[in-house]
Design an enzyme around this catalytic site. Structure first.
Site, PDB file in Angstrom:
ATOM      1  N   HIS A 261       0.855  -1.185   0.000  1.00  0.00           N
ATOM      2  CA  HIS A 261       0.000   0.000   0.000  1.00  0.00           C
ATOM      3  C   HIS A 261       0.889   1.233   0.000  1.00  0.00           C
ATOM      4  CE1 HIS A 261      -3.233   2.744   0.942  1.00  0.00           C
ATOM      5  NE2 HIS A 261      -4.057   1.770   0.616  1.00  0.00           N
ATOM      6  N   ASP A 315      -7.750  -5.585   0.532  1.00  0.00           N
ATOM      7  CA  ASP A 315      -8.287  -6.549  -0.426  1.00  0.00           C
ATOM      8  C   ASP A 315      -7.919  -7.994  -0.088  1.00  0.00           C
ATOM      9  OD1 ASP A 315      -9.541  -4.655  -2.041  1.00  0.00           O
ATOM     10  OD2 ASP A 315      -7.677  -4.190  -3.075  1.00  0.00           O
TER      11      ASP A 315
HETATM   12  N1  CMC Z   1       4.032  -7.703  -4.094  1.00  0.00           N
HETATM   13  C1  CMC Z   1       5.367  -7.695  -4.259  1.00  0.00           C
HETATM   14  N2  CMC Z   1       6.120  -6.579  -4.238  1.00  0.00           N
HETATM   15  C2  CMC Z   1       5.493  -5.430  -4.022  1.00  0.00           C
HETATM   16  C3  CMC Z   1       4.095  -5.357  -3.833  1.00  0.00           C
HETATM   17  C4  CMC Z   1       3.364  -6.557  -3.877  1.00  0.00           C
HETATM   18  N3  CMC Z   1       2.034  -6.563  -3.720  1.00  0.00           N
HETATM   19  N4  CMC Z   1       3.736  -4.088  -3.663  1.00  0.00           N
HETATM   20  C5  CMC Z   1       4.864  -3.365  -3.739  1.00  0.00           C
HETATM   21  N5  CMC Z   1       5.918  -4.166  -3.959  1.00  0.00           N
HETATM   22  C6  CMC Z   1       7.325  -3.773  -4.092  1.00  0.00           C
HETATM   23  C7  CMC Z   1       7.596  -3.269  -5.511  1.00  0.00           C
HETATM   24  O1  CMC Z   1       7.977  -4.304  -6.376  1.00  0.00           O
HETATM   25  C8  CMC Z   1       8.695  -2.265  -5.272  1.00  0.00           C
HETATM   26  O2  CMC Z   1       9.900  -2.972  -5.069  1.00  0.00           O
HETATM   27  P1  CMC Z   1      11.304  -2.370  -5.583  1.00  0.00           P
HETATM   28  O3  CMC Z   1      11.498  -1.107  -4.813  1.00  0.00           O
HETATM   29  O4  CMC Z   1      12.270  -3.449  -5.247  1.00  0.00           O
HETATM   30  O5  CMC Z   1      11.142  -2.132  -7.046  1.00  0.00           O
HETATM   31  C9  CMC Z   1       8.324  -1.642  -3.939  1.00  0.00           C
HETATM   32  O6  CMC Z   1       7.562  -2.653  -3.252  1.00  0.00           O
HETATM   33  C10 CMC Z   1       7.470  -0.387  -4.072  1.00  0.00           C
HETATM   34  O7  CMC Z   1       6.327  -0.738  -4.877  1.00  0.00           O
HETATM   35  P2  CMC Z   1       5.513   0.265  -5.771  1.00  0.00           P
HETATM   36  O8  CMC Z   1       4.721  -0.518  -6.753  1.00  0.00           O
HETATM   37  O9  CMC Z   1       6.428   1.327  -6.304  1.00  0.00           O
HETATM   38  O10 CMC Z   1       4.593   0.898  -4.661  1.00  0.00           O
HETATM   39  P3  CMC Z   1       3.325   1.792  -4.932  1.00  0.00           P
HETATM   40  O11 CMC Z   1       3.147   2.616  -3.724  1.00  0.00           O
HETATM   41  O12 CMC Z   1       3.458   2.465  -6.242  1.00  0.00           O
HETATM   42  O13 CMC Z   1       2.168   0.700  -5.085  1.00  0.00           O
HETATM   43  C11 CMC Z   1       0.319  -0.709  -4.780  1.00  0.00           C
HETATM   44  C12 CMC Z   1       1.138   0.458  -4.202  1.00  0.00           C
HETATM   45  C13 CMC Z   1      -0.879  -0.956  -3.896  1.00  0.00           C
HETATM   46  C14 CMC Z   1      -0.158  -0.323  -6.194  1.00  0.00           C
HETATM   47  C15 CMC Z   1       1.215  -1.967  -4.843  1.00  0.00           C
HETATM   48  O14 CMC Z   1       1.600  -2.343  -3.552  1.00  0.00           O
HETATM   49  C16 CMC Z   1       0.537  -3.119  -5.561  1.00  0.00           C
HETATM   50  O15 CMC Z   1       0.567  -3.169  -6.803  1.00  0.00           O
HETATM   51  N6  CMC Z   1      -0.090  -4.105  -4.804  1.00  0.00           N
HETATM   52  C17 CMC Z   1      -0.793  -5.218  -5.415  1.00  0.00           C
HETATM   53  C18 CMC Z   1      -2.176  -4.807  -5.873  1.00  0.00           C
HETATM   54  C19 CMC Z   1      -3.098  -4.560  -4.712  1.00  0.00           C
HETATM   55  O16 CMC Z   1      -3.209  -5.348  -3.804  1.00  0.00           O
HETATM   56  N7  CMC Z   1      -3.795  -3.405  -4.780  1.00  0.00           N
HETATM   57  C20 CMC Z   1      -4.766  -3.026  -3.756  1.00  0.00           C
HETATM   58  C21 CMC Z   1      -4.330  -1.794  -3.047  1.00  0.00           C
HETATM   59  S1  CMC Z   1      -5.193  -1.520  -1.513  1.00  0.00           S
HETATM   60  C22 CMC Z   1      -6.788  -0.936  -1.761  1.00  0.00           C
HETATM   61  C23 CMC Z   1      -7.262  -0.796  -3.099  1.00  0.00           C
HETATM   62  O17 CMC Z   1      -6.946   0.202  -3.736  1.00  0.00           O
HETATM   63  O18 CMC Z   1      -8.021  -1.679  -3.526  1.00  0.00           O
END
Ligand code: CMC
Length: 378
Positions: A261, A315
């Site tokens: 998140h 989620d």
């Molecule tokens: N699994 C594995 N690695 C992850 C995940 C994950 N779910 N989320 C973040 N990371 C890693 C990512 O690979 C990155 O690593 P590195 O720095 O080594 O490249 C680091 O953590 C930062 O990730 P980011 O994607 O730049 O972080 P963000 O703040 O842009 O993304 C997020 C937030 C929610 C989009 C992301 O965590 C994600 O894609 N999660 C999976 C989808 C999900 O569950 N979404 C629901 C969000 S909660 C409520 C909602 O909106 O429904």
């Protein structure tokens, strides 16, 4: 004036002032208008929380009664909208059906009077009342049935489950479903709420505001993750596969659905509550083996992703709750939309109160001005 640094995804950049919701991502705290989401989930109802979010204070008994009655009176949707939905492909995703039908409300109630509090009240009532009816209607229509009418004697959550399943729900199931709606009702400036505020800032109508937010919520990085979590658990299949599956997914740089998140660096407080609600349902209606698998995934992910601040988000456990309630998987995100409509409308109203159109700048990275090349010469 100095140009602020470019932050992809506007991470950490304040884009509005808001008095609606506060998140402490380090301590895992979430409040709506100063009240803990956990306290609201335990004591409030979705409609009362909606009132709180939009008007800023808990309603009096008379205000709540009036709001509930108004919502109840506006639950029906026009036969024209139902007929339109019958033309949608049954194989289409219910979020697309919802986005189209939410936008169509603007055809019926488009007269804008954004400075009139009565117009705001009516629009809130209509959207909160009709979005659930439209979600349930598409579910029956795509099965080849006629939608069933809302039942005036049933409260909000029970009525939705009734319209969806054609059966009056068990009171505990309805209460838990209502708590899920409370927990999904608002979450500050997430992508769909930002989208709602940008749309609101043009002074368009509230149906367009909600339709744009529904489209944004649909994506797998946002609300769409909840249905992907169950698919992931099924793909893992058994507890002995959890660790190898996770190791491979992480090595391939796949996102683990239901984890991570932008705001929380600890377990999402909503995930904690939803897990408890799931357990209540299992105690009452029977266990779900996917829950054991989910807990194993959480444990194994804590070792691998926890050090980076990646823990279960809202989620991760919500899908297990909805599955136990017998709700089809592709309705999980529309249900998220039913709840989040409250937050979107709170932000719509707040945006109107201090509006300035959103029009950020960009850093141009394209070509320098150049000569036109005629088609024959290319
Ligand atoms: N699994 C594995 N690695 C992850 C995940 C994950 N779910 N989320 C973040 N990371 C890693 C990512 O690979 C990155 O690593 P590195 O720095 O080594 O490249 C680091 O953590 C930062 O990730 P980011 O994607 O730049 O972080 P963000 O703040 O842009 O993304 C997020 C937030 C929610 C989009 C992301 O965590 C994600 O894609 N999660 C999976 C989808 C999900 O569950 N979404 C629901 C969000 S909660 C409520 C909602 O909106 O429904």
């Amino acid at each position: 004036a100095s140009v602020p640094p470019f932050r992809p995804g506007l991470e950490g950049v304040p884009a509005t002032q808001s008095a609606i919701c506060d998140i402490d991502g380090q301590r895992g705290l979430l409040t709506y208008r100063g009240y803990g989401a956990d306290v609201l989930a335990a004591n409030s109802t979705f409609l009362e929380t909606t009132y709180l979010l939009i008007w800023g204070a808990l309603p009096t008994a008379a205000q709540l009664r009036e709001f509930e009655q108004e919502v109840q009176m506006h639950r029906r949707v026009s036969f024209r909208i139902r007929d339109m939905m019958k033309c949608f492909p049954a194989s289409g995703h219910p979020m697309d059906a919802l986005q189209s039908s939410a936008a169509s409300l603007g055809l019926f109630y488009s007269r804008r009077a954004l400075d009139n509090p009565e117009y705001i009240y009516e629009a809130v009532v209509r959207l909160i009342a009709k979005i659930p009816t439209m979600v349930a209607a598409f579910q029956l229509i795509r099965k080849g049935q006629d939608p069933i009418q809302p039942r005036d004697d049933l409260p909000f959550a029970s009525n939705f489950l009734y319209m969806l399943t054609e059966r009056e729900p068990d009171p505990l199931a309805a209460r838990i479903f209502d708590a899920c709606l409370i927990l999904h009702a608002e979450h500050s400036l997430n992508a769909s709420t930002f989208s709602a505020r940008v749309t609101a800032s043009t002074l368009t109508d509230p149906y367009a505001v909600v339709a744009s937010a529904v489209g944004t919520l649909a994506g797998p990085l946002h609300g769409g993750a909840n249905e992907d979590v169950l698919a992931m658990l099924e793909a893992i299949g058994s507890e002995d596969q959890v660790e190898p599956w996770l190791d491979q997914a992480i090595a391939e740089k796949q996102k683990i659905m239901g984890f991570g998140h932008r705001e929380y660096k600890v377990k999402d407080p909503r995930a904690v509550i939803l897990q408890g609600l799931a357990e209540q349902l299992f105690d009452r209606f029977g266990h779900d083996p996917l829950y054991d698998l989910a807990r194993r995934v959480e444990e194994a992910a804590a070792v691998r992703l926890g050090p980076k601040g990646i823990y279960p988000n809202v989620d991760f456990y919500s899908g297990l709750v909805y599955r136990k309630l017998g709700i089809p998987r592709d309705l999980f995100t529309p249900i998220f939309a039913i709840a989040r409509t409250a937050g979107w409308l709170a932000h719509w109203k707040e945006q109107l109160g201090a509006n300035r159109i959103f029009r950020p700048s960009q850093i141009y990275t394209g070509a320098e001005p150049r000569e036109w090349v005629p088609l024959e010469a290319r």
